[in-house]
Design a protein around this motif. Structure first.
Motif, PDB file in Angstrom:
ATOM      1  N   ASP B  31       0.811  -1.220   0.000  1.00  0.00           N
ATOM      2  CA  ASP B  31       0.000   0.000   0.000  1.00  0.00           C
ATOM      3  C   ASP B  31       0.843   1.268   0.000  1.00  0.00           C
ATOM      4  OD1 ASP B  31      -1.005   0.159   3.512  1.00  0.00           O
ATOM      5  OD2 ASP B  31       0.933  -0.023   2.529  1.00  0.00           O
ATOM      6  N   SER B  52      -1.684   3.950  -1.269  1.00  0.00           N
ATOM      7  CA  SER B  52      -2.786   3.297  -1.983  1.00  0.00           C
ATOM      8  C   SER B  52      -4.115   4.022  -1.836  1.00  0.00           C
ATOM      9  CB  SER B  52      -2.920   1.853  -1.516  1.00  0.00           C
ATOM     10  OG  SER B  52      -3.191   1.826  -0.139  1.00  0.00           O
ATOM     11  N   ILE B  53      -4.171   5.034  -0.977  1.00  0.00           N
ATOM     12  CA  ILE B  53      -5.430   5.775  -0.852  1.00  0.00           C
ATOM     13  C   ILE B  53      -5.551   6.845  -1.939  1.00  0.00           C
ATOM     14  CG2 ILE B  53      -5.593   5.348   1.612  1.00  0.00           C
ATOM     15  CD1 ILE B  53      -4.665   8.232   2.083  1.00  0.00           C
ATOM     16  N   LYS B  54      -4.488   7.004  -2.716  1.00  0.00           N
ATOM     17  CA  LYS B  54      -4.498   7.978  -3.803  1.00  0.00           C
ATOM     18  C   LYS B  54      -4.357   7.245  -5.140  1.00  0.00           C
ATOM     19  CE  LYS B  54      -2.453  11.887  -1.359  1.00  0.00           C
ATOM     20  NZ  LYS B  54      -1.384  12.923  -1.435  1.00  0.00           N
TER      21      LYS B  54
END
Lengths: 110, 112
Positions: B31, B52-54
């Motif tokens: 991530d 990984s949130i973007k």
């Protein structure tokens, strides 16, 4: 700026010699790593350490050992150098983010 | 088995054009992803990262794109400059674990 310093840029050693590669970092990082770089194979992890006296094997630990007696220093030891250990050796350190690398040691075993 | 793969060993681009370097990964636990640049006889230098949130992160001429469903990331360099000629490595890490997994590298040549 983080500084990771490897003791030698170039080394030439004979087959069977015991070889020490030294690495020092000045940012109080918990994690330190030793990689070797070979053409077409990228960076392969030999050993890493997440704390003083703690170590874990990477993907290619055979023929190597490590020592971490102080937080800032991580040593890679080739117990009996062989020609297939001729390579570029890279030390790195990290905390929670990216790894910072030293300038590398080009080791040639003859 | 390599968990991070760079399938193009080399790329040649004209100065001023876009360079696109690609990277694929297999481990869905990754991530945090990074790109490094390496000149001969020097250590790799960190370029840019993405969590990984973007799906996109920009820093000047460098942009990294992440496609989690395809397990693919790419680095765009616009405009490319001759000084960008180097080997580029992508890397990935599982959050809070200490190991970085590297690809085999792509050698970029930017022609004047």
């Amino acid at each position: 700026d983080v500084k990771v310093t490897q003791s030698s840029r170039y080394l030439v050693k004979r087959t069977g010699e015991k070889v020490f590669l030294e690495c020092v970092q000045d940012m109080d990082h918990e994690n330190m790593f030793w990689y070797r770089q070979d053409p077409g194979l990228g960076l392969r992890l030999i050993y890493f350490s997440y704390d003083v006296k703690m170590k874990e094997k990477g993907d290619i630990p055979e023929g190597y050992s490590v020592s971490r007696e102080k937080k800032e220093r991580f040593s890679l030891i080739l117990e009996s150098a062989s020609t297939n250990q001729t390579s570029m050796y890279l030390c790195a350190s990290s905390f929670t983010g990216e790894a910072f690398f030293g300038q590398g040691t080009r080791l040639t075993v003859v | 088995d390599q968990q991070v793969k760079q399938n193009s060993p080399s790329l040649s681009v004209q100065e001023g054009r876009i360079s696109i370097l690609n990277c694929d990964y297999t481990n869905s636990m990754f991530d945090y992803f990074l790109w490094y640049k390496k000149y001969p006889a020097e250590g790799p230098t960190f370029l840019i990262s993405i969590s990984s949130i973007k799906d996109k992160n920009e820093d000047g001429r460098f942009t990294v794109f992440l496609n989690k469903s395809a397990k693919h990331l790419s680095l765009h360099i616009v405009p490319s400059q001759p000084g960008d000629s180097a080997v580029y490595f992508c890397a990935a890490r599982v959050y809070n674990f200490n190991k970085f997994y590297f690809g085999s590298g792509t050698k970029l040549n930017v022609k004047p």
